[in-house]
Design a protein around this motif. Structure first.
Motif, PDB file in Angstrom:
ATOM      1  N   GLY A 135      50.963 -38.660  55.288  1.00  0.00           N
ATOM      2  CA  GLY A 135      50.667 -39.706  54.306  1.00  0.00           C
ATOM      3  C   GLY A 135      49.421 -39.308  53.536  1.00  0.00           C
ATOM      4  N   PRO A 136      48.456 -40.219  53.412  1.00  0.00           N
ATOM      5  CA  PRO A 136      47.228 -39.880  52.692  1.00  0.00           C
ATOM      6  C   PRO A 136      46.176 -39.184  53.560  1.00  0.00           C
ATOM      7  N   PHE A 137      46.511 -38.876  54.803  1.00  0.00           N
ATOM      8  CA  PHE A 137      45.531 -38.401  55.775  1.00  0.00           C
ATOM      9  C   PHE A 137      45.656 -36.904  56.068  1.00  0.00           C
ATOM     10  N   ILE A 138      44.512 -36.290  56.360  1.00  0.00           N
ATOM     11  CA  ILE A 138      44.450 -34.926  56.898  1.00  0.00           C
ATOM     12  C   ILE A 138      43.926 -35.069  58.331  1.00  0.00           C
ATOM     13  N   PRO A 139      44.785 -34.908  59.332  1.00  0.00           N
ATOM     14  CA  PRO A 139      44.379 -35.129  60.719  1.00  0.00           C
ATOM     15  C   PRO A 139      43.757 -33.897  61.381  1.00  0.00           C
ATOM     16  N   VAL A 140      42.784 -34.176  62.228  1.00  0.00           N
ATOM     17  CA  VAL A 140      42.241 -33.182  63.148  1.00  0.00           C
ATOM     18  C   VAL A 140      42.365 -33.801  64.532  1.00  0.00           C
ATOM     19  N   GLU A 141      43.226 -33.201  65.366  1.00  0.00           N
ATOM     20  CA  GLU A 141      43.430 -33.745  66.704  1.00  0.00           C
ATOM     21  C   GLU A 141      42.432 -33.131  67.676  1.00  0.00           C
ATOM     22  N   ILE A 142      41.775 -34.012  68.406  1.00  0.00           N
ATOM     23  CA  ILE A 142      40.828 -33.605  69.444  1.00  0.00           C
ATOM     24  C   ILE A 142      41.656 -33.363  70.720  1.00  0.00           C
ATOM     25  N   PRO A 143      41.263 -32.427  71.595  1.00  0.00           N
ATOM     26  CA  PRO A 143      42.087 -32.094  72.757  1.00  0.00           C
ATOM     27  C   PRO A 143      42.460 -33.270  73.672  1.00  0.00           C
ATOM     28  N   HIS A 162      43.571 -42.956  67.187  1.00  0.00           N
ATOM     29  CA  HIS A 162      43.081 -42.318  65.971  1.00  0.00           C
ATOM     30  C   HIS A 162      42.082 -43.238  65.277  1.00  0.00           C
ATOM     31  N   THR A 163      41.321 -42.650  64.400  1.00  0.00           N
ATOM     32  CA  THR A 163      40.437 -43.416  63.535  1.00  0.00           C
ATOM     33  C   THR A 163      40.418 -42.725  62.181  1.00  0.00           C
ATOM     34  N   ILE A 164      40.153 -43.506  61.142  1.00  0.00           N
ATOM     35  CA  ILE A 164      40.113 -42.965  59.789  1.00  0.00           C
ATOM     36  C   ILE A 164      38.673 -42.598  59.459  1.00  0.00           C
ATOM     37  N   VAL A 165      38.491 -41.409  58.906  1.00  0.00           N
ATOM     38  CA  VAL A 165      37.177 -40.915  58.522  1.00  0.00           C
ATOM     39  C   VAL A 165      37.149 -40.790  56.998  1.00  0.00           C
ATOM     40  N   ALA A 166      36.247 -41.539  56.372  1.00  0.00           N
ATOM     41  CA  ALA A 166      36.115 -41.494  54.905  1.00  0.00           C
ATOM     42  C   ALA A 166      35.483 -40.176  54.483  1.00  0.00           C
ATOM     43  N   ALA A 167      36.006 -39.618  53.388  1.00  0.00           N
ATOM     44  CA  ALA A 167      35.503 -38.337  52.893  1.00  0.00           C
ATOM     45  C   ALA A 167      35.636 -38.279  51.376  1.00  0.00           C
ATOM     46  N   HIS A 168      34.783 -37.491  50.753  1.00  0.00           N
ATOM     47  CA  HIS A 168      34.912 -37.246  49.315  1.00  0.00           C
ATOM     48  C   HIS A 168      35.907 -36.127  49.039  1.00  0.00           C
ATOM     49  N   ASP A 169      36.154 -35.276  50.028  1.00  0.00           N
ATOM     50  CA  ASP A 169      37.186 -34.234  49.940  1.00  0.00           C
ATOM     51  C   ASP A 169      37.784 -34.096  51.333  1.00  0.00           C
ATOM     52  N   LYS A 170      38.905 -34.781  51.566  1.00  0.00           N
ATOM     53  CA  LYS A 170      39.485 -34.847  52.904  1.00  0.00           C
ATOM     54  C   LYS A 170      39.879 -33.479  53.451  1.00  0.00           C
ATOM     55  N   HIS A 171      40.337 -32.587  52.587  1.00  0.00           N
ATOM     56  CA  HIS A 171      40.723 -31.257  53.038  1.00  0.00           C
ATOM     57  C   HIS A 171      39.504 -30.462  53.519  1.00  0.00           C
ATOM     58  N   ALA A 172      38.448 -30.458  52.716  1.00  0.00           N
ATOM     59  CA  ALA A 172      37.230 -29.719  53.073  1.00  0.00           C
ATOM     60  C   ALA A 172      36.559 -30.327  54.300  1.00  0.00           C
ATOM     61  N   SER A 173      36.565 -31.646  54.382  1.00  0.00           N
ATOM     62  CA  SER A 173      35.915 -32.311  55.517  1.00  0.00           C
ATOM     63  C   SER A 173      36.649 -32.055  56.823  1.00  0.00           C
ATOM     64  N   ALA A 174      37.976 -32.114  56.787  1.00  0.00           N
ATOM     65  CA  ALA A 174      38.755 -31.821  57.984  1.00  0.00           C
ATOM     66  C   ALA A 174      38.563 -30.365  58.394  1.00  0.00           C
ATOM     67  N   ARG A 175      38.547 -29.466  57.427  1.00  0.00           N
ATOM     68  CA  ARG A 175      38.351 -28.040  57.708  1.00  0.00           C
ATOM     69  C   ARG A 175      36.962 -27.809  58.308  1.00  0.00           C
ATOM     70  N   PHE A 176      35.930 -28.501  57.786  1.00  0.00           N
ATOM     71  CA  PHE A 176      34.569 -28.366  58.310  1.00  0.00           C
ATOM     72  C   PHE A 176      34.552 -28.703  59.801  1.00  0.00           C
ATOM     73  N   LEU A 177      35.094 -29.875  60.168  1.00  0.00           N
ATOM     74  CA  LEU A 177      35.077 -30.287  61.571  1.00  0.00           C
ATOM     75  C   LEU A 177      35.872 -29.313  62.425  1.00  0.00           C
ATOM     76  N   ALA A 178      37.057 -28.958  61.970  1.00  0.00           N
ATOM     77  CA  ALA A 178      37.895 -28.051  62.744  1.00  0.00           C
ATOM     78  C   ALA A 178      37.209 -26.708  62.957  1.00  0.00           C
ATOM     79  N   ASP A 179      36.591 -26.179  61.926  1.00  0.00           N
ATOM     80  CA  ASP A 179      35.910 -24.887  62.055  1.00  0.00           C
ATOM     81  C   ASP A 179      34.723 -24.964  63.009  1.00  0.00           C
ATOM     82  N   ILE A 180      33.928 -26.023  62.909  1.00  0.00           N
ATOM     83  CA  ILE A 180      32.748 -26.154  63.777  1.00  0.00           C
ATOM     84  C   ILE A 180      33.157 -26.317  65.237  1.00  0.00           C
ATOM     85  N   LEU A 181      34.183 -27.144  65.483  1.00  0.00           N
ATOM     86  CA  LEU A 181      34.584 -27.414  66.863  1.00  0.00           C
ATOM     87  C   LEU A 181      35.620 -26.433  67.405  1.00  0.00           C
ATOM     88  N   GLY A 182      36.151 -25.561  66.552  1.00  0.00           N
ATOM     89  CA  GLY A 182      37.155 -24.610  67.008  1.00  0.00           C
ATOM     90  C   GLY A 182      38.520 -25.256  67.194  1.00  0.00           C
TER      91      GLY A 182
END
Length: 130
Positions: free
Chosen positions: A35-43, A7-27
Motif C-alpha cells: 500500500g502506501p508503506f515501506i516496511p522494515v521487519e524487525i526479527p 506494526h507501527t507507522i513511522v512518519a517520514a519525508h522520504d519513506k524509501h530513504a528512511s526505511a533504507r537508512f534503518l535497514a542499513d544501520i541495523l543490518g
C-alpha cells in the motif's frame, strides 16, 4: 490474553530513504512496498511501516534490543555513517555509550529526527549505572 505489537507507522519525508537508512544501520532488509508503506521487519516480527508525510514530523523514540556482538556492529555502522550518538536520550553525553542495567546502550537520530536507541539489556534487568 495474548497481546503482541505487530506494526507501527513511522512518519517520514522520504519513506524509501528512511526505511533504507534503518535497514542499513541495523543490518535488516527493506520489504516490498505494501500500500502506501515501506516496511522494515524487525526479527521479532514487529514491522516499522514507513509512510510519507509532507507536514512536520513529531520525533518518536524507537529502541532496539540487540546482542552484544550486534551492538558493536551497529555502533560501527553509526560511526561510519558519520552520525552523532549519545549515551542519554536527552543528547547531553555526545559520542558516549551508557552501561545501564549492566549492558550497553546509545542513541542516534534518523534523517527525520526520530530518536533511535540500541541497547543490550532491557531496562530494569540489571544494575543501573550511567
Amino acid at each position: 490474553m495474548t497481546v503482541q505489537l505487530n506494526h507501527t507507522i513511522v512518519a517520514a519525508h522520504d519513506k524509501h530513504a528512511s526505511a533504507r537508512f534503518l535497514a542499513d544501520i541495523l543490518g535488516l532488509d527493506v520489504s516490498p512496498q505494501y500500500g502506501p508503506f515501506i516496511p522494515v521487519e524487525i526479527p521479532n516480527g514487529v514491522t516499522l511501516d514507513y509512510m510519507d508525510t509532507s507536514g512536520p514530523i513529531t520525533p518518536q523514540h524507537y529502541a532496539f534490543l540487540v546482542s552484544e556482538p550486534d551492538f558493536d556492529t551497529i555502533l560501527n555502522r553509526v560511526r561510519q555513517a558519520g552520525l552523532t550518538h549519545w549515551a542519554d536520550p536527552f543528547h547531553h553525553r555526545v559520542d558516549e555509550i551508557n552501561h545501564n542495567d549492566g549492558g550497553r546502550g546509545t542513541y542516534f537520530d534518523d534523517p527525520n529526527g526520530h530518536n533511535l536507541e540500541i541497547l543490550t539489556r532491557p531496562y530494569g534487568s540489571g544494575t543501573r549505572s550511567a
